[in-house]
Design a protein around this motif. Structure first.
Motif, PDB file in Angstrom:
ATOM      1  N   GLU A  42       0.822  -1.207   0.000  1.00 29.30           N
ATOM      2  CA  GLU A  42       0.000   0.000   0.000  1.00 29.30           C
ATOM      3  C   GLU A  42       0.857   1.258   0.000  1.00 29.30           C
ATOM      4  O   GLU A  42       0.461   2.296  -0.546  1.00 29.30           O
ATOM      5  N   LYS A  43       2.061   1.183   0.566  1.00 27.72           N
ATOM      6  CA  LYS A  43       2.986   2.307   0.494  1.00 27.72           C
ATOM      7  C   LYS A  43       3.409   2.542  -0.955  1.00 27.72           C
ATOM      8  O   LYS A  43       3.499   3.673  -1.426  1.00 27.72           O
ATOM      9  N   VAL A  44       3.634   1.456  -1.670  1.00 30.06           N
ATOM     10  CA  VAL A  44       4.075   1.571  -3.062  1.00 30.06           C
ATOM     11  C   VAL A  44       2.959   2.087  -3.957  1.00 30.06           C
ATOM     12  O   VAL A  44       3.159   2.981  -4.770  1.00 30.06           O
ATOM     13  N   TRP A  45       1.762   1.515  -3.821  1.00 32.26           N
ATOM     14  CA  TRP A  45       0.684   1.841  -4.760  1.00 32.26           C
ATOM     15  C   TRP A  45      -0.216   2.981  -4.298  1.00 32.26           C
ATOM     16  O   TRP A  45      -0.916   3.577  -5.098  1.00 32.26           O
ATOM     17  N   VAL A  50     -11.680   4.493 -20.984  1.00 32.08           N
ATOM     18  CA  VAL A  50     -10.803   3.569 -20.258  1.00 32.08           C
ATOM     19  C   VAL A  50      -9.350   4.031 -20.336  1.00 32.08           C
ATOM     20  O   VAL A  50      -8.644   4.066 -19.328  1.00 32.08           O
ATOM     21  N   SER A  51      -8.894   4.408 -21.530  1.00 31.04           N
ATOM     22  CA  SER A  51      -7.488   4.800 -21.687  1.00 31.04           C
ATOM     23  C   SER A  51      -7.157   6.027 -20.846  1.00 31.04           C
ATOM     24  O   SER A  51      -6.089   6.096 -20.222  1.00 31.04           O
ATOM     25  N   GLN A  52      -8.065   6.991 -20.798  1.00 29.12           N
ATOM     26  CA  GLN A  52      -7.803   8.192 -20.008  1.00 29.12           C
ATOM     27  C   GLN A  52      -7.885   7.926 -18.512  1.00 29.12           C
ATOM     28  O   GLN A  52      -7.324   8.670 -17.708  1.00 29.12           O
ATOM     29  N   GLY A  53      -8.562   6.846 -18.141  1.00 29.21           N
ATOM     30  CA  GLY A  53      -8.683   6.520 -16.728  1.00 29.21           C
ATOM     31  C   GLY A  53      -7.548   5.651 -16.195  1.00 29.21           C
ATOM     32  O   GLY A  53      -7.460   5.425 -14.988  1.00 29.21           O
ATOM     33  N   LEU A  54      -6.679   5.157 -17.075  1.00 32.47           N
ATOM     34  CA  LEU A  54      -5.565   4.322 -16.630  1.00 32.47           C
ATOM     35  C   LEU A  54      -4.645   5.131 -15.720  1.00 32.47           C
ATOM     36  O   LEU A  54      -4.367   6.300 -15.985  1.00 32.47           O
ATOM     37  N   GLN A  55      -4.172   4.498 -14.663  1.00 34.61           N
ATOM     38  CA  GLN A  55      -3.350   5.191 -13.681  1.00 34.61           C
ATOM     39  C   GLN A  55      -1.927   4.631 -13.655  1.00 34.61           C
ATOM     40  O   GLN A  55      -1.681   3.492 -14.068  1.00 34.61           O
ATOM     41  N   TYR A  56      -1.014   5.454 -13.172  1.00 34.35           N
ATOM     42  CA  TYR A  56       0.392   5.088 -13.085  1.00 34.35           C
ATOM     43  C   TYR A  56       0.933   5.549 -11.732  1.00 34.35           C
ATOM     44  O   TYR A  56       0.472   6.544 -11.178  1.00 34.35           O
ATOM     45  N   ARG A  57       1.888   4.812 -11.228  1.00 36.63           N
ATOM     46  CA  ARG A  57       2.578   5.220 -10.007  1.00 36.63           C
ATOM     47  C   ARG A  57       3.936   5.782 -10.427  1.00 36.63           C
ATOM     48  O   ARG A  57       4.629   5.197 -11.257  1.00 36.63           O
ATOM     49  N   ASP A  58       4.284   6.926  -9.849  1.00 39.64           N
ATOM     50  CA  ASP A  58       5.519   7.608 -10.211  1.00 39.64           C
ATOM     51  C   ASP A  58       6.601   7.314  -9.172  1.00 39.64           C
ATOM     52  O   ASP A  58       6.310   6.837  -8.069  1.00 39.64           O
ATOM     53  N   PHE A  59       7.833   7.632  -9.513  1.00 42.07           N
ATOM     54  CA  PHE A  59       8.970   7.104  -8.772  1.00 42.07           C
ATOM     55  C   PHE A  59      10.033   8.180  -8.567  1.00 42.07           C
ATOM     56  O   PHE A  59      10.357   8.920  -9.493  1.00 42.07           O
ATOM     57  N   ILE A  60      10.553   8.262  -7.347  1.00 45.12           N
ATOM     58  CA  ILE A  60      11.632   9.206  -7.031  1.00 45.12           C
ATOM     59  C   ILE A  60      12.776   8.426  -6.391  1.00 45.12           C
ATOM     60  O   ILE A  60      12.552   7.634  -5.463  1.00 45.12           O
ATOM     61  N   THR A  61      13.979   8.643  -6.877  1.00 46.85           N
ATOM     62  CA  THR A  61      15.175   8.088  -6.243  1.00 46.85           C
ATOM     63  C   THR A  61      16.021   9.238  -5.712  1.00 46.85           C
ATOM     64  O   THR A  61      16.326  10.176  -6.452  1.00 46.85           O
ATOM     65  N   VAL A  62      16.394   9.159  -4.458  1.00 45.59           N
ATOM     66  CA  VAL A  62      17.328  10.116  -3.874  1.00 45.59           C
ATOM     67  C   VAL A  62      18.671   9.404  -3.720  1.00 45.59           C
ATOM     68  O   VAL A  62      18.786   8.442  -2.947  1.00 45.59           O
ATOM     69  N   VAL A 104      18.687  14.013  -6.851  1.00 45.84           N
ATOM     70  CA  VAL A 104      17.299  13.547  -6.893  1.00 45.84           C
ATOM     71  C   VAL A 104      16.895  13.290  -8.340  1.00 45.84           C
ATOM     72  O   VAL A 104      17.141  14.118  -9.218  1.00 45.84           O
ATOM     73  N   ILE A 105      16.280  12.129  -8.584  1.00 46.17           N
ATOM     74  CA  ILE A 105      15.816  11.767  -9.927  1.00 46.17           C
ATOM     75  C   ILE A 105      14.341  11.418  -9.841  1.00 46.17           C
ATOM     76  O   ILE A 105      13.933  10.601  -8.999  1.00 46.17           O
ATOM     77  N   ARG A 106      13.544  12.021 -10.696  1.00 45.74           N
ATOM     78  CA  ARG A 106      12.110  11.745 -10.750  1.00 45.74           C
ATOM     79  C   ARG A 106      11.775  11.048 -12.056  1.00 45.74           C
ATOM     80  O   ARG A 106      12.185  11.504 -13.120  1.00 45.74           O
ATOM     81  N   MET A 107      11.040   9.960 -11.962  1.00 43.57           N
ATOM     82  CA  MET A 107      10.643   9.188 -13.144  1.00 43.57           C
ATOM     83  C   MET A 107       9.121   9.057 -13.173  1.00 43.57           C
ATOM     84  O   MET A 107       8.542   8.314 -12.380  1.00 43.57           O
ATOM     85  N   PRO A 108       8.443   9.790 -14.057  1.00 43.82           N
ATOM     86  CA  PRO A 108       6.976   9.678 -14.133  1.00 43.82           C
ATOM     87  C   PRO A 108       6.540   8.383 -14.814  1.00 43.82           C
ATOM     88  O   PRO A 108       7.285   7.789 -15.598  1.00 43.82           O
ATOM     89  N   LYS A 109       5.335   7.961 -14.476  1.00 44.98           N
ATOM     90  CA  LYS A 109       4.695   6.801 -15.111  1.00 44.98           C
ATOM     91  C   LYS A 109       5.611   5.578 -15.123  1.00 44.98           C
ATOM     92  O   LYS A 109       5.760   4.884 -16.125  1.00 44.98           O
ATOM     93  N   PRO A 149       2.743   0.919 -14.262  1.00 46.21           N
ATOM     94  CA  PRO A 149       1.336   0.867 -14.666  1.00 46.21           C
ATOM     95  C   PRO A 149       0.501   0.252 -13.555  1.00 46.21           C
ATOM     96  O   PRO A 149       0.864  -0.787 -12.992  1.00 46.21           O
ATOM     97  N   ALA A 150      -0.614   0.891 -13.214  1.00 43.04           N
ATOM     98  CA  ALA A 150      -1.418   0.456 -12.075  1.00 43.04           C
ATOM     99  C   ALA A 150      -2.492  -0.544 -12.490  1.00 43.04           C
ATOM    100  O   ALA A 150      -3.096  -0.420 -13.555  1.00 43.04           O
ATOM    101  N   TYR A 151      -2.748  -1.487 -11.606  1.00 47.05           N
ATOM    102  CA  TYR A 151      -3.751  -2.528 -11.830  1.00 47.05           C
ATOM    103  C   TYR A 151      -4.997  -2.255 -10.998  1.00 47.05           C
ATOM    104  O   TYR A 151      -5.545  -3.141 -10.356  1.00 47.05           O
ATOM    105  N   PHE A 152      -5.433  -1.026 -10.995  1.00 45.74           N
ATOM    106  CA  PHE A 152      -6.666  -0.698 -10.288  1.00 45.74           C
ATOM    107  C   PHE A 152      -7.376   0.417 -11.046  1.00 45.74           C
ATOM    108  O   PHE A 152      -6.931   0.822 -12.123  1.00 45.74           O
ATOM    109  N   GLY A 153      -8.463   0.935 -10.499  1.00 45.34           N
ATOM    110  CA  GLY A 153      -9.248   1.929 -11.230  1.00 45.34           C
ATOM    111  C   GLY A 153      -9.991   1.265 -12.375  1.00 45.34           C
ATOM    112  O   GLY A 153     -10.669   0.247 -12.185  1.00 45.34           O
ATOM    113  N   VAL A 154      -9.834   1.818 -13.576  1.00 51.15           N
ATOM    114  CA  VAL A 154     -10.536   1.272 -14.744  1.00 51.15           C
ATOM    115  C   VAL A 154      -9.801   0.100 -15.367  1.00 51.15           C
ATOM    116  O   VAL A 154     -10.197  -0.401 -16.419  1.00 51.15           O
ATOM    117  N   TYR A 155      -8.742  -0.363 -14.713  1.00 53.07           N
ATOM    118  CA  TYR A 155      -7.939  -1.423 -15.333  1.00 53.07           C
ATOM    119  C   TYR A 155      -8.765  -2.668 -15.642  1.00 53.07           C
ATOM    120  O   TYR A 155      -8.460  -3.397 -16.596  1.00 53.07           O
TER     121      TYR A 155
END
Length: 538
Positions: free
Chosen positions: A185-188, A327-339, A438-443, A446-452
């Motif tokens: 749950e911390k990740v997603w 459906v395509s517009q409702g797809l969600q993604y989890r973003d990522f930051i590395t310090v 600090v590095i930020r990586m969007p998307k 790919p999330a397996y919830f919402g409209v998935y």
């Protein structure tokens, strides 16, 4: 000569380009929005200290992928165990160009160690039946875990519709609550009962308490052969060695990118694709803007897309059905930051040798009072990732959404947060920090919830374009590892050469157990793959 336009220079896009050049008369043009090769499999160089985003072990149960990697980067001389790579119960000849691996363009053979940090203690991952584990958990919690697992084994859930039910059916409710729930749950950022069970089936399809126990018992009696690299009969979470490029995963894709160009392929960086022109249900061209803002169009016979599906559908110049757009517009993604933190030393010590740096590649941070999800120790991926070997080069990983406050923190504040959190749980002392980035990586995920749960509507529509191939992680909105992404590209090229229009075999990659390589940060193991997270990532 026919032409293929490939959107994205990540593992899938570059694999497709190389395969087309070496196996067909089709010329590829690769359009990449960034300045680098490899996508999330790139390596970031910060003052000579290199960061592997999400962590990418080079391991696959596919001989095709293993041989492909070694074709471009042979084993280093120190890793050579003869002229064969030994698998459990089988061996295979090294590719001819892997016979003399010298210089920098080589693969190292690295030991794998991943642990969980919980209750300010280390637990082996996967959890092992050892005296130390029982001591760390305590008698009461251990008994609860045992009875909970037996209950799940005797009375499994009738229906497994979400990730929580999947985990409980595999591990029991108590172990799920101890080691899976809070981390996942911390990740997603959503409860496990809101995530599709398909995610668990894809990422941990072969891992269970039974297999963990069997592996532990077997390892007590079986001595590992020194050259056993691929370990085909082993769940990836249990694999103890892997291949790794000397200077990180990006080195592989920089090499492949150069080869693609040397063979006549074209790679255009800093190009943003925003339109796919469609005529009579057939993609005929891709267009977008370069770094100067000038528009260009590239016509082609075949088109490969690794861009996020929601962006692809938006870019399609066609009468997209309303349900597909929804459906395509409702797809969600989890973003990522590395310090990235460069420190003099870690506070946590190796119990067997306190003077030695702990040997972990990854440490999964289960402590609920901090936001950090995972820690990489880059020294242990490859000593060549660190400019000064006396220093410790670590990556503190965070999972969020672009709309979260964390994503918008300044680099200084993000670095401060990482330092304070690691100090709070006893990993480092803040005064030992020498530098940070600090590095930020969007998307990233790919999330397996919402409209998935309606994703099949999008897939069925995009499959109607006979010359459009969706490959890779974001291209398929599928939590692929690096090797799976490569296999989707290879399979797409196979289809083109064979004249096959049906794309079912592309979508089948990483759904069959033979292709499985777990690499996820979400289940306290690799990326991800890939293997990036975490990834989880490869």
């Amino acid at each position: 000569m026919k032409q293929a336009v490939i959107i994205g220079a990540g593992p899938a896009g570059l694999t497709a380009a190389y395969e087309l050049l070496t196996r067909s008369n089709i010329k590829p043009i690769v359009l990449e929005s960034s300045t680098y090769m490899g996508g999330i499999s790139r390596t970031v160089n910060y003052k000579g200290n290199r960061i592997d985003i999400g962590g990418h072990r080079f391991f696959s149960k596919s001989d095709r992928v293993m041989n492909w990697w070694l074709q471009h980067m042979p084993l280093s001389e120190s890793a050579q165990a003869g002229q064969v790579i030994t698998y459990q119960n089988r061996t295979t000849d090294l590719p001819s160009d892997a016979k003399t691996g010298i210089g920098d363009a080589v693969m190292l053979l690295r030991n794998r160690k991943s642990r969980i940090y919980f209750l300010r203690k280390f637990f082996e991952y996967p959890i092992q039946l050892s005296g130390q584990t029982l001591k760390n958990l305590g008698l009461v919690r251990t008994i609860k875990i045992g009875f909970s697992y037996l209950w799940a084994a005797l009375f499994p859930p009738r229906h497994i519709d979400n990730l929580e039910q999947f985990f409980i059916s595999r591990f029991g409710r108590e172990l799920y609550g101890t080691f899976f729930q809070s981390y996942t749950e911390k990740v997603w950022g959503v409860p496990c009962d809101k995530i599709s069970a398909e995610w668990g089936a894809q990422r941990v399809k072969g891992l269970s308490i039974t297999k963990t126990i069997a592996h532990f018992v077997k390892s007590m009696f079986k001595k590992k052969a020194s050259g056993d690299v691929s370990q085909k009969g082993t769940e990836t979470s249990l694999i103890e060695r892997f291949l790794y490029p000397k200077f990180g995963p990006g080195q592989m894709w920089e090499i492949v990118g150069r080869k693609v160009q040397d063979m006549g392929g074209q790679i255009i960086t800093e190009f943003h694709v925003d339109k796919l022109r469609v005529v009579n249900g057939h993609v005929v061209a891709v267009s977008g803007t370069d770094k100067q803002g000038t528009r260009h169009e590239f016509r082609g016979d075949y088109f490969f897309s690794t861009m996020p599906i929601k962006e692809l559908v938006t870019a399609l110049d066609a009468s997209v059905p309303n349900n597909v757009r929804e459906v395509s517009q409702g797809l969600q993604y989890r973003d990522f930051i590395t310090v990235g933190l460069l420190v003099k030393k870690l506070t946590v010590k190796d119990k067997q040798n306190p003077e030695r740096l702990i040997q972990d590649n990854w440490i999964y941070i289960q402590e609920p009072e901090v936001s950090a999800g995972r820690l990489q120790i880059f020294n242990n991926w490859s000593p060549f990732l660190v400019a000064q070997p006396d220093n410790v080069w670590i990556g503190v990983e965070y999972f969020c959404y672009e709309t979260d406050k964390m994503w918008s923190l300044s680099d200084a504040d993000m670095s401060k947060l990482a330092q304070e959190e690691l100090a709070k749980i006893g990993i480092i002392t803040q005064s030992d920090v020498l530098d940070s980035t600090v590095i930020r990586m969007p998307k990233t995920y790919p999330a397996y919830f919402g409209v998935y749960d309606r994703f099949e509507e999008v897939r069925q529509y995009t499959d109607t374009f006979d010359n459009l191939f969706l490959v890779g992680r974001n291209g398929m909105h599928k939590y692929n590892n690096q090797d799976h992404s490569m296999l989707t590209a290879m399979t797409a090229v196979d289809n083109i050469i064979a004249g096959r229009v049906d794309k079912a075999n592309i979508w089948a990659v990483n759904t069959e157990s033979d292709y499985h390589e777990e690499k996820t940060p979400e289940v306290m193991e690799e990326k991800k793959e890939e293997e990036q997270p975490a990834a989880a990532h490869a």
